[in-house]
Design a protein around this motif. Structure first.
Motif, mmCIF file in Angstrom:
data_model
loop_
_atom_site.group_PDB
_atom_site.id
_atom_site.type_symbol
_atom_site.label_atom_id
_atom_site.label_comp_id
_atom_site.label_asym_id
_atom_site.label_seq_id
_atom_site.Cartn_x
_atom_site.Cartn_y
_atom_site.Cartn_z
ATOM 1 N N HIS A 15 29.969 96.320 -69.014
ATOM 2 C CA HIS A 15 29.999 97.564 -68.804
ATOM 3 C C HIS A 15 31.440 97.778 -68.878
ATOM 4 O O HIS A 15 32.077 98.872 -69.500
ATOM 5 C CB HIS A 15 29.267 98.013 -67.798
ATOM 6 C CG HIS A 15 29.577 99.607 -67.514
ATOM 7 N ND1 HIS A 15 29.163 100.528 -68.097
ATOM 8 C CD2 HIS A 15 30.323 99.915 -66.458
ATOM 9 C CE1 HIS A 15 29.712 101.840 -67.598
ATOM 10 N NE2 HIS A 15 30.473 101.536 -66.514
ATOM 11 N N ASN A 16 32.275 97.185 -67.949
ATOM 12 C CA ASN A 16 33.855 97.453 -68.012
ATOM 13 C C ASN A 16 34.490 97.089 -69.401
ATOM 14 O O ASN A 16 35.242 97.734 -69.542
ATOM 15 C CB ASN A 16 34.250 96.544 -66.758
ATOM 16 C CG ASN A 16 35.857 96.880 -66.518
ATOM 17 O OD1 ASN A 16 36.307 97.651 -67.256
ATOM 18 N ND2 ASN A 16 36.389 96.407 -65.611
ATOM 19 N N SER A 17 34.140 96.035 -70.082
ATOM 20 C CA SER A 17 34.552 95.845 -71.331
ATOM 21 C C SER A 17 34.587 96.915 -72.471
ATOM 22 O O SER A 17 35.158 97.357 -73.030
ATOM 23 C CB SER A 17 34.233 94.465 -71.785
ATOM 24 O OG SER A 17 34.619 93.358 -70.612
ATOM 25 N N ARG A 18 33.275 97.385 -72.199
ATOM 26 C CA ARG A 18 32.847 98.433 -73.167
ATOM 27 C C ARG A 18 33.669 99.594 -72.925
ATOM 28 O O ARG A 18 34.090 100.247 -73.894
ATOM 29 C CB ARG A 18 31.410 98.714 -73.214
ATOM 30 C CG ARG A 18 30.400 97.572 -73.823
ATOM 31 C CD ARG A 18 29.100 97.935 -73.847
ATOM 32 N NE ARG A 18 28.359 96.874 -74.432
ATOM 33 C CZ ARG A 18 26.860 96.905 -74.115
ATOM 34 N NH1 ARG A 18 26.492 97.695 -73.533
ATOM 35 N NH2 ARG A 18 26.411 95.713 -74.917
ATOM 36 N N TYR A 19 33.708 99.985 -71.767
ATOM 37 C CA TYR A 19 34.498 101.108 -71.213
ATOM 38 C C TYR A 19 35.989 101.251 -71.748
ATOM 39 O O TYR A 19 36.348 102.102 -72.427
ATOM 40 C CB TYR A 19 34.365 101.115 -69.808
ATOM 41 C CG TYR A 19 35.040 102.516 -69.321
ATOM 42 C CD1 TYR A 19 34.672 103.744 -69.334
ATOM 43 C CD2 TYR A 19 36.272 102.476 -68.462
ATOM 44 C CE1 TYR A 19 35.139 104.670 -69.131
ATOM 45 C CE2 TYR A 19 37.107 103.621 -67.989
ATOM 46 C CZ TYR A 19 36.583 104.534 -68.301
ATOM 47 O OH TYR A 19 37.237 105.591 -67.762
ATOM 48 N N MET A 20 36.634 99.986 -71.446
ATOM 49 C CA MET A 20 38.056 99.816 -71.962
ATOM 50 C C MET A 20 38.225 99.754 -73.196
ATOM 51 O O MET A 20 38.980 100.185 -73.864
ATOM 52 C CB MET A 20 38.609 98.594 -71.544
ATOM 53 C CG MET A 20 38.545 98.486 -69.878
ATOM 54 S SD MET A 20 39.331 99.996 -69.191
ATOM 55 C CE MET A 20 40.849 99.366 -68.665
ATOM 56 N N ARG A 21 37.158 99.132 -74.130
ATOM 57 C CA ARG A 21 37.354 99.145 -75.445
ATOM 58 C C ARG A 21 37.323 100.700 -76.148
ATOM 59 O O ARG A 21 37.923 101.117 -76.904
ATOM 60 C CB ARG A 21 36.362 98.203 -76.156
ATOM 61 C CG ARG A 21 36.702 96.843 -76.282
ATOM 62 C CD ARG A 21 35.950 95.933 -77.478
ATOM 63 N NE ARG A 21 34.379 95.866 -76.614
ATOM 64 C CZ ARG A 21 34.015 95.011 -75.997
ATOM 65 N NH1 ARG A 21 34.713 94.055 -75.667
ATOM 66 N NH2 ARG A 21 32.813 94.907 -75.444
ATOM 67 N N LYS A 22 36.115 101.203 -75.470
ATOM 68 C CA LYS A 22 35.799 102.727 -76.132
ATOM 69 C C LYS A 22 36.736 103.893 -75.568
ATOM 70 O O LYS A 22 37.135 104.521 -76.531
ATOM 71 C CB LYS A 22 34.506 102.971 -75.769
ATOM 72 C CG LYS A 22 33.829 104.134 -76.573
ATOM 73 C CD LYS A 22 32.517 104.191 -76.086
ATOM 74 C CE LYS A 22 31.621 103.988 -77.457
ATOM 75 N NZ LYS A 22 30.133 104.270 -77.207
ATOM 76 N N VAL A 23 37.132 103.741 -74.550
ATOM 77 C CA VAL A 23 37.820 105.053 -73.738
ATOM 78 C C VAL A 23 39.433 104.630 -73.845
ATOM 79 O O VAL A 23 40.164 105.560 -74.472
ATOM 80 C CB VAL A 23 37.654 105.203 -72.219
ATOM 81 C CG1 VAL A 23 38.111 106.204 -71.726
ATOM 82 C CG2 VAL A 23 36.081 105.537 -72.246
ATOM 83 N N HIS A 24 39.997 103.544 -73.702
ATOM 84 C CA HIS A 24 41.136 102.982 -73.624
ATOM 85 C C HIS A 24 41.772 102.399 -74.768
ATOM 86 O O HIS A 24 42.937 102.181 -74.815
ATOM 87 C CB HIS A 24 41.785 102.399 -72.020
ATOM 88 C CG HIS A 24 41.559 103.154 -70.936
ATOM 89 N ND1 HIS A 24 41.988 104.205 -70.593
ATOM 90 C CD2 HIS A 24 40.198 102.980 -70.227
ATOM 91 C CE1 HIS A 24 41.644 104.719 -69.596
ATOM 92 N NE2 HIS A 24 40.371 104.016 -69.321
#
Length: 101
Positions: A15-24
């Motif tokens: 979840h954290n990895s996807r969030y960082m890739r997508k949002v940031h």
């Protein structure tokens, strides 16, 4: 020598990895090195910078300098994980090496 700026990654998991890739627009990475580091360093790097650098074949064979919290780490690329059909990077592994070698 290529220099990359990184920040510490505190969250783990998909979840954290996807969030960082997508949002940031950052990719997760890790720096290994049992002989020189006490434990692995979890980092985040700018996706577009690393993606453009890895297009050159010399990127995989040369030493890189990673700036992380005012510390410098001399590393080589150990592995890169790519998305199956999108042209994005998912994860990158580095191996810490001694600068004198």
């Amino acid at each position: 020598m290529i220099t990359l700026n990184a920040v510490h990654r505190y969250g783990k998991g998909t979840h954290n990895s996807r969030y960082m890739r997508k949002v940031h627009c950052k990719i997760p990475g890790i720096i290994y090195g049992k002989e020189f580091l006490e434990k692995e360093l979890l980092i985040l790097l700018e996706h577009d910078i690393v993606f453009n650098l890895q297009k050159n074949s010399n990127f995989f064979s040369q030493k890189l300098l990673i700036n992380l919290d005012k510390k410098k780490f001399c590393v080589i690329v150990k592995d890169i994980q790519y998305h199956a059909f999108k042209s994005i990077l998912l994860h990158i592994d580095f191996l810490y090496v001694n600068e004198n070698i």
